[in-house]
Structures are given as C-alpha cells and as structure tokens.
Design a protein around this motif. Sequence first.
Motif, short mmCIF file in Angstrom:
data_model
loop_
_atom_site.label_atom_id
_atom_site.label_comp_id
_atom_site.label_asym_id
_atom_site.label_seq_id
_atom_site.Cartn_x
_atom_site.Cartn_y
_atom_site.Cartn_z
N SER A 1 37.07 26.78 40.23
CA SER A 1 37.24 28.70 41.06
C SER A 1 38.53 28.97 40.59
O SER A 1 38.28 30.28 40.18
CB SER A 1 36.45 28.30 42.70
OG SER A 1 35.87 27.34 42.55
N VAL A 2 39.72 28.73 41.04
CA VAL A 2 40.74 29.21 40.96
C VAL A 2 41.27 29.06 39.84
O VAL A 2 42.02 29.44 39.21
CB VAL A 2 42.13 28.46 42.26
CG1 VAL A 2 42.26 27.29 41.69
CG2 VAL A 2 43.15 29.06 42.06
N GLN A 3 40.52 28.17 38.74
CA GLN A 3 41.36 28.36 36.94
C GLN A 3 40.80 28.98 36.68
O GLN A 3 41.01 29.97 35.88
CB GLN A 3 41.12 26.57 36.79
CG GLN A 3 41.12 26.62 34.88
CD GLN A 3 42.63 26.92 34.36
OE1 GLN A 3 43.37 26.19 35.55
NE2 GLN A 3 43.17 27.46 33.66
N ASP A 4 39.56 29.36 37.22
CA ASP A 4 38.70 30.20 36.59
C ASP A 4 39.00 31.78 36.94
O ASP A 4 39.63 32.52 35.46
CB ASP A 4 36.85 30.67 37.50
CG ASP A 4 36.06 31.47 36.84
OD1 ASP A 4 36.34 31.13 35.31
OD2 ASP A 4 35.78 32.15 37.61
N VAL A 5 39.41 32.22 37.78
CA VAL A 5 39.94 33.51 38.30
C VAL A 5 41.30 33.65 38.14
O VAL A 5 41.67 34.61 37.17
CB VAL A 5 40.23 33.11 40.13
CG1 VAL A 5 41.40 34.67 40.16
CG2 VAL A 5 39.17 33.39 40.62
N LEU A 6 42.52 32.79 37.68
CA LEU A 6 43.53 32.76 37.06
C LEU A 6 43.13 33.06 35.64
O LEU A 6 43.82 34.35 34.86
CB LEU A 6 44.20 31.46 36.54
CG LEU A 6 45.28 30.95 36.00
CD1 LEU A 6 46.86 31.84 36.69
CD2 LEU A 6 45.86 30.54 35.23
N GLU A 7 42.33 32.45 34.85
CA GLU A 7 42.24 32.95 33.47
C GLU A 7 41.70 34.55 33.28
O GLU A 7 41.89 34.87 32.65
CB GLU A 7 40.51 31.85 33.23
CG GLU A 7 41.46 30.27 32.57
CD GLU A 7 40.32 29.71 32.81
OE1 GLU A 7 38.97 30.03 32.20
OE2 GLU A 7 40.01 28.58 32.40
N ASP A 8 40.60 34.91 34.81
CA ASP A 8 40.55 35.77 34.32
C ASP A 8 41.40 37.11 34.23
O ASP A 8 41.65 38.55 33.61
CB ASP A 8 38.91 36.32 34.98
CG ASP A 8 38.44 36.10 35.46
OD1 ASP A 8 37.33 35.16 33.69
OD2 ASP A 8 36.94 35.86 35.99
#
Lengths: 50, 611
Positions: free
Chosen positions: B279-286
């Motif tokens: 989840s945090v990786q997903d947010v960072l990528e966004d």
Amino acid sequence: MLDLFKELWSYFRVRKKYWLAPVIVIMVLFGGLIVLTQGSAVAPFIYTIF
Amino acid sequence: MYLLGISAFYHDSAAALLHDGRIVAAAQEERFTRKKHDAGFPHKAIDYCLSEAGIALDKIDHVAFYDKPFLKFERLLETYLSFAPRGYRSFAMAMPIWLKEKLFQKSLLNTELKKHLPDFNWSEKLLFAEHHQSHAASAFFPSPFEEAAVLTMDGVGEWATTSLAVGHGHHLDMLKEIHFPHSLGLLYSAFTYYTGFKVNSGEYKVMGLAPYGEPRFSSVIKDNLIDIKPDGSFKLNMDYFDYCTGLRMTNAKFDALFDGPARTPEKMLTQREMDLAASVQDVLEDVVLAMGRSIAKEQNQKNLCLAGGVALNCVANGKLLRDGCFENVWIQPAAGDAGGALGAALGAWHQHLDNPRTVNGGHDAMAGSYLGPSYEQADIEQRLSAAGAKFTVLSDEDLTARTASDLADGKGIGWFQGRMEFGPRALGCRSILGDPRSPTMQKLLNLKVKYRESFRPFAPSVLEEKVSEWFEIDCESPYMLLVADVKAEHRTEMTEEEKALFGIEKLNVPRSSIPAITHVDYSARVQTVSKRTNPRYHALISAFEEKTGCPVLVNTSFNVRGEPIVCTPEDAFRCFMGTEIETLVVGNCLMEKDAQDPALKQDYKDAFELD
C-alpha cells in the motif's frame, strides 16, 4: 565562541530570523553550561534531532 | 584545482574528490571502518581520495560540506516551538548534542581536517551547500544531459524534503520545495518502522516485500495520512505521526488506523505487513508519477535527473520511466546522503566557482560509479598470502572461463575486481554472483550466504546489448536503479493452484527461466553491464552466455546482512571464509573453499548488528 556569534549574526541577517536570536543566544549560553557539566551528549536516532 | 566534498555527522558519511571538475574518487566511510552507515567524520575516505589523486591535503583548494547546520537547527527549534509543550522529552535529548557539537560544526570540521594537516586554518576554505542543493547537484552535474529537470526527494535535509530544480549547462536553479514535516521519505520510513524494519536501512525491505501483498490500505493512507494534489505536491496529516515531537515514527492513532501496533523487529512477517508494504509503495508511486507528469508539463523538459533517498526506490523509478512523461531519466547511483559529498563538491565547482561543464557524448560522468579503491595484482597476492589464503593465479582468459564454468555449475562466487563502487549497490566489482537459472539460488544466497530474510529478491546483471531481449526495458540501467519486468517469452505460466497462493508461499514458484532474479510480480531490478565501464565483468557474463545461452547473472552485494560491502581483499577473504560462498575471485587469484585451511573459518553470521 566569537566565531560562532559572528556566524550566527550573519545567519540572522540572511534568513531574517531575528526573532530566533534571544532563543538561540540563551540556548548557546546554557549549552556552555552543559559542556562544562556533562561528559558526553548522545542523541537517539530520530530524524528531528539531526 | 582540487575540491573535496564531505558528507558526515548524520548517516552514510562519505568523501569525494574533484580535479578541475572531474570526479577522481568517491567512497563511503563505512567501507573502511566496517561500521554500516558510519556517521563519523570520513577520515579514511578522505585519506583514500587523496591517495587516489597522489596529493596531500594542502593541495585542496576548497572543502565543501553537504548541508547547513544552522538551518537544521532553525528547523528543529521552530518545530519544537510550534508543538510546545509536547516534545519536551525529545527536545531535552536533542539539545545537548546540538549545543555541544553540531552548532559548532564549522570549527568541528576545522578540527577534524587539522588531524590530517595540523597548523592549517581550514575556515577560509570551507563551503556549505544546502542538503537538497547537494542532492540536486549530484543528480544534474554528472548526468549525460545538457539540460534537465531535477527532482530530489528524501526524508529531510534542513527544511526541504522534496525539491525541484532545473539545470542548464553549469547552472542549477532551485525552483520549488516541499518542507518538513511533509515528507515522502518520512512517510515511507514511518511504514518501515511500523512493519518492523529499521528506519534508514529497512526501506529496501519494504520495497522488496511489497509485491507479496495487496495494496488494500492505499485508500486508507490517501484518505487519512496524505493529501495529494493533482501536481503531486502533498501534505501529511501530522495527527498520525510522532516524529516531530516523539522518539518514534508513528503514534497510537496510527496504530488504531491500521488495527494494531507496529510489528516487533525480527518477528514473523504476516500478510498484513506485506499488504501495508504494497500500500505505501502504491501511494509513493502515485505521488512520484503525479510529480513527474506535472514537472514535465510545467518545465517543458524531456530529461529528468533524480537523487535523494527516495530515488533509490527503483520500482517507482521504473514506473516513472515507463510512463513516458520524460524521454530520459538519469538517477545518481549514490542517491542517498553519501552522494551529497559529491554533489557539494560539484556544486562548489560549477555554481560557486562558475566553471563550465561539458557533457561527455551521451555518457554520464560517474564512470560506472567505480570510484573507490582498487588493488594491483601483486598487492592482492601479498595481502591474501598474509591472510592465509590458498589461491591459484590464472590468466585473464582462464579466470573468466573457470568462473563462468563454476557459475554454470550452480556455485556461489565472490567476485572482487577493480575499483569499488560508490553508492549502496554492488555493480560487479564487489559482488556475489550466481546462476539465475537455478530455482534454488535465491533461497541459497539469502539463507546460507547473505544470512538475510528469505523474501528478499536478487537483482540481475545483464549484458547491455541484450537487455531488451530479456527485460521490458530498452535503455541502459547501469546503476540497478530501474525495475522492469522479465519479458513474456521467458516467463513460466503458472497453474491455477499456484496463482491462488498468498504472500511468502509465492516465493517457491519458479516464474521464469531465470527464477533467481524474477520477483513474485515478474519484476527485476536490472543492471545493464557495459564493455566500456566494466570490461572484465562484461567478459564474464559473455562467457557465461556462451556456455548457457543466458546473458544474465545474479548480482548481489559482497557482504552479509548488516555488514558494509567488502572493500579490501582481506575483507573479501574473511566474508568468503564466514559464509557458504564456494569460490572467491580477487583480481586474477582464484580460491576454492575446500582448499582453504579449515582453521580460518569463522562464525560470521552474528558478527554484524542486523540492519
């Protein structure tokens, strides 16, 4: 110590943060006391401290 | 003119030396002191840089330090004042070290430099750059671009946590900043802490863990922790974080939001931690993608340079590259604070001293990041003999053929050649190598050689000219900072049963013809190997390809968990004798484990504090 105050003065001028001057000067003076009374100053590893 | 750049007193101290603007040497202090992330003054790294140039310290014209301590102190005081009386405990712990040492950094630097050259006043030669200015300079000046947008993202420097600059020739204009406490790096570190890993070193593990999970908390993060604007700028909700006033990254409200306390370090990983990581990786990528797109549009630039700790997130980098908002992306290999030493020196040369910059025909100025110490063959033999090693000296051709053959036989090889890498990645000069086709290699290397968590992926080194035949990428990635998928034709179709597996169970399913470097989502952290920058490593992979048809090797750093990457032949021999590496190659010397004196074996597994 004189060098430090010179640098602090130019810092206050460049950053226009004169309001921090009394805080920092008092802290530096207290810092002198800490240096005289404490053997070592060890900080924990957290971001805000460094 | 010689310029020395220094980063120190926080983490990853380093020194870098320029001669007339050319990078002569750069190295992290940890490699010499053998203390991971060593924050001390980089005495040994400086000694090495001077010896590489064959000069003494009196020949140095300027010393550039990578950040400005007064500005940091200002941030600290203003943060404490704005949260007072909360944070008193943290304040009381922080102030002694500042008032005793850190405020006097200029005289401290002077004192430390005087240890190298007494009776010399360094004050006049000292220059200070802002933290993000150093990062931006390290990203733009050595890049292969005449002009580019420069994005730097990290935990925090003085005030800035994210900054945008534009570079033209030898000018670098800082345009925008996002300030503390709103920080992408600190958001990621908060989850690193919450998933039970060490802040400032465990971030890689969170990134490696992410593909095992589902990003089911992404919306919770976006709804509660971070407010992301369309241009990628963001603001954190400080109600959930403790790092401004406390001694932890997150607080009780954060625990309540994610239904439980932080994982205790070294406790078993569950699906929850994997989902949090995803989840945090997903947010960072966004956020990174949104920033990239808006910068490209706003600045009308086709090139992007990246630096700062967040730029080591190669998964986000890969997505940014594939998005196509920039034609070219170049990332400083020492993107963390160690690279600040290089950036401070380059900034002093081009910006302070106003020296022009020439772009080197499409190549960057990092020389493959092989900027550390090397050892002559005679010296290697003498050092290994003194350490009690039994070795055979082979010709270049025999050495390459023999190593390729051992690799094809499934052996783990310690590979020590030429100049040590600058930055956190081993790029084929201080590496442990293996056969990527072996389905057991990942587990073997993780558990018996590196002594680290079994979920952690390994990266491939691939011949530069063959990269697009094996991976979904058609540009060079010399510093292992871009992630790309393994090409469809090399993947193995999974059965329905295998597809249904969850979390760490996925690890045991071979997913391609090169399973050791294929992560559970088919991705790989690619390093392209060029004949120009590392001919010996290129020749080895070519020989392996001739034998096996596969121009790819597993490449992991030559160390065990918690140990800095090896620096000297003695370090390499010690690590070899303490692990289950079967063959060690140092220069032209080849050592087999069976031939060594068993008395020299040592218990290496617990020799280093876990990272």
